[in-house]
Design an enzyme around this catalytic site. Structure first.
Site, PDB file in Angstrom:
ATOM      1  N   ARG A   1       2.646   4.131  -5.030  1.00 14.90           N
ATOM      2  CA  ARG A   1       3.520   4.661  -3.339  1.00 14.90           C
ATOM      3  C   ARG A   1       4.413   4.942  -3.511  1.00 14.90           C
ATOM      4  O   ARG A   1       4.339   5.546  -2.420  1.00 14.90           O
ATOM      5  CB  ARG A   1       3.045   2.680  -2.676  1.00 14.90           C
ATOM      6  CG  ARG A   1       1.060   2.774  -2.302  1.00 14.90           C
ATOM      7  CD  ARG A   1       1.612   1.124  -1.886  1.00 14.90           C
ATOM      8  NE  ARG A   1       1.698  -0.513  -2.967  1.00 14.90           N
ATOM      9  CZ  ARG A   1       2.348  -1.227  -2.852  1.00 14.90           C
ATOM     10  NH1 ARG A   1       1.879  -1.419  -1.707  1.00 14.90           N
ATOM     11  NH2 ARG A   1       2.830  -1.535  -3.664  1.00 14.90           N
TER      12      ARG A   1
ATOM     13  N   CYS B   1      -9.534  -1.500  -8.417  1.00 10.90           N
ATOM     14  CA  CYS B   1      -9.086  -1.466  -7.345  1.00 10.90           C
ATOM     15  C   CYS B   1      -9.467  -2.228  -6.060  1.00 10.90           C
ATOM     16  O   CYS B   1     -11.313  -3.118  -6.131  1.00 10.90           O
ATOM     17  CB  CYS B   1     -10.659  -0.209  -6.209  1.00 10.90           C
ATOM     18  SG  CYS B   1     -10.069  -0.258  -4.497  1.00 10.90           S
TER      19      CYS B   1
ATOM     20  N   PRO C   1      -4.136   6.867  -9.177  1.00 12.70           N
ATOM     21  CA  PRO C   1      -5.089   7.584  -8.904  1.00 12.70           C
ATOM     22  C   PRO C   1      -4.987   7.082  -7.081  1.00 12.70           C
ATOM     23  O   PRO C   1      -5.412   5.533  -7.544  1.00 12.70           O
ATOM     24  CB  PRO C   1      -6.413   7.416 -10.141  1.00 12.70           C
ATOM     25  CG  PRO C   1      -5.837   6.406 -10.302  1.00 12.70           C
ATOM     26  CD  PRO C   1      -4.754   6.229 -10.775  1.00 12.70           C
ATOM     27  N   MET C   2      -5.199   7.893  -6.122  1.00 12.01           N
ATOM     28  CA  MET C   2      -4.951   6.598  -4.695  1.00 12.01           C
ATOM     29  C   MET C   2      -5.862   7.416  -3.981  1.00 12.01           C
ATOM     30  O   MET C   2      -5.915   8.796  -3.791  1.00 12.01           O
ATOM     31  CB  MET C   2      -3.336   6.718  -4.608  1.00 12.01           C
ATOM     32  CG  MET C   2      -2.365   5.680  -4.891  1.00 12.01           C
ATOM     33  SD  MET C   2      -0.515   6.105  -4.144  1.00 12.01           S
ATOM     34  CE  MET C   2      -0.060   7.460  -5.395  1.00 12.01           C
TER      35      MET C   2
ATOM     36  N   ASN D   1       1.555  -0.647 -14.079  1.00  7.57           N
ATOM     37  CA  ASN D   1       1.751   0.078 -12.846  1.00  7.57           C
ATOM     38  C   ASN D   1       2.458  -1.284 -11.593  1.00  7.57           C
ATOM     39  O   ASN D   1       2.230  -2.312 -11.981  1.00  7.57           O
ATOM     40  CB  ASN D   1       0.508   0.622 -12.706  1.00  7.57           C
ATOM     41  CG  ASN D   1       0.257   0.909 -11.086  1.00  7.57           C
ATOM     42  OD1 ASN D   1      -0.559   0.275 -10.690  1.00  7.57           O
ATOM     43  ND2 ASN D   1       0.953   1.625 -10.480  1.00  7.57           N
ATOM     44  N   GLY D   2       2.352  -1.044 -10.815  1.00  4.21           N
ATOM     45  CA  GLY D   2       3.332  -1.975  -9.629  1.00  4.21           C
ATOM     46  C   GLY D   2       5.060  -2.140  -9.878  1.00  4.21           C
ATOM     47  O   GLY D   2       5.740  -2.067 -10.246  1.00  4.21           O
ATOM     48  N   ASP D   3       5.735  -1.299  -7.878  1.00  3.49           N
ATOM     49  CA  ASP D   3       6.126  -1.664  -7.791  1.00  3.49           C
ATOM     50  C   ASP D   3       7.761  -1.046  -8.322  1.00  3.49           C
ATOM     51  O   ASP D   3       8.729  -1.029  -7.724  1.00  3.49           O
ATOM     52  CB  ASP D   3       6.705  -3.057  -7.943  1.00  3.49           C
ATOM     53  CG  ASP D   3       6.180  -4.140  -7.436  1.00  3.49           C
ATOM     54  OD1 ASP D   3       5.202  -3.628  -6.132  1.00  3.49           O
ATOM     55  OD2 ASP D   3       6.203  -5.374  -7.435  1.00  3.49           O
TER      56      ASP D   3
END
Length: 328
Positions: A229, A102, A18-19, A204-206
């Site tokens: 992203r 967030c 979710p962004m 999550n992450g990278d």
């Protein structure tokens, strides 16, 4: 097969994060088309939902072709979170997700998002309020802790599971890190390997390539990966990862035709959903990523992000197709 309550997912699913200002229905539709297994809405303020704020209510829009899909809420008040979960249930998502991750100041200052990482007892109470107010499966997305001196994800995972959440996604950074530095997946793996934990744990992450996705899958043994992203302007990443998992080989890179089609669809669907003006303006942030790496593209990008008439944007896309289709 991975289960989140009654929601069945394939083994090792790929989730779309979710962004804010990104994960709206047009973007989610593209990601679903290109292999995302589970997607979440932009985060929605519980206070905004209760006040009937137009922007918050619009974020509740979901469509059958997206399923399974979760709606993510955030807030720092138990009663507001419980009531907003009831409002969310009226649009019949598959999952309700709570944002405790967030790091943005305007959210944290309200005692919401990653701001709750300072107070595990409050996090548990907020989660319990949501779980008890809905029959939908509740999931949580959070971070490792507030900073390096307060990494509390082990306790958080146990206590949130105890009050009834059905899955947990962990971003491998603290709030203090924001999005800087390298995400640390070791604590996420530690949570997964905790014998008390029975719910799915997603990392999550990278994750920005099929190679890294496979490396982290094998190294950390989690139940799935959430991608954020790296999917912006590049929805192809989901199928690229799946193909690499299955074959050890790369899918061909998206052609200029693929890129133009994605940009066209994104703009068309955005205008259909939020009207011509907003659709044109809010799709602009994606064009740079759709056409990343194409030389001498500046002139066309400039037109796409400055023209207000959608016909002018579509004309620029047609010219891109004519000029670059042989070169790419």
């Amino acid at each position: 097969m991975i289960r989140i309550g009654d929601v069945a997912l394939p083994d090792f699913p790929l989730l779309l994060a979710p962004m804010e200002d990104v994960s709206d229905p047009p973007f989610r539709r593209l990601c679903k088309q290109h292999g995302a297994d589970l997607m979440y809405s932009e985060f929605i303020s519980s206070e905004g939902l209760i006040r009937d704020a137009m922007k918050s209510k619009q974020k509740l829009d979901i469509f059958d072709y997206e399923r399974p899909v979760g709606i993510q809420i955030f807030g720092g008040d138990e009663e507001a979170m419980a009531l907003s979960a009831k409002i969310v249930a009226t649009v019949n998502p598959d999952i309700v997700d709570i944002n405790f991750g967030c790091p943005v100041k305007k959210v944290v200052c309200k005692g919401a998002g990653a701001g709750v990482l300072k107070d595990i007892d409050l996090m548990v109470r907020l989660t319990k309020a949501v779980v008890e107010s809905t029959t939908l499966p509740v999931t949580v997305k959070t971070r490792l802790g507030w900073d390096d001196n307060s990494i509390n994800i082990d306790e958080v995972a146990e206590r949130l599971q105890d009050v009834g959440i059905k899955a947990l996604t962990i971003h491998g950074r603290t709030r203090a890190q924001m999005y800087k530095g390298e995400a640390d997946w070791e604590p996420i793996a530690r949570v997964k390997n905790n014998p008390r934990i029975t719910m799915p744990i997603f990392g999550n992450g990278d994750i920005d390539s099929p190679e890294k996705a496979l490396e982290y899958k094998n190294k950390y043994g989690l139940d799935g990966i959430m991608i954020g992203r790296a999917a912006i302007g590049y929805p192809w990443i989901f199928n690229e990862i799946k193909h690499y998992f299955a074959t050890g080989e790369h899918l061909p890179a998206p052609t200029i035709e693929d890129r133009v089609e994605a940009a066209r669809n994104h703009l068309t669907w955005a205008m259909d959903w939020k009207g011509e003006r907003l659709g044109v303006v809010e799709t602009r942030r994606h064009y740079t990523n759709y056409f990343k790496g194409i030389p001498h593209f500046k002139e066309y990008r400039q037109r796409m992000v400055t023209k207000d008439d959608p016909a002018d944007v579509f004309a620029a896309l047609d010219e891109v197709l004519d000029k670059f289709s042989v070169q790419v």
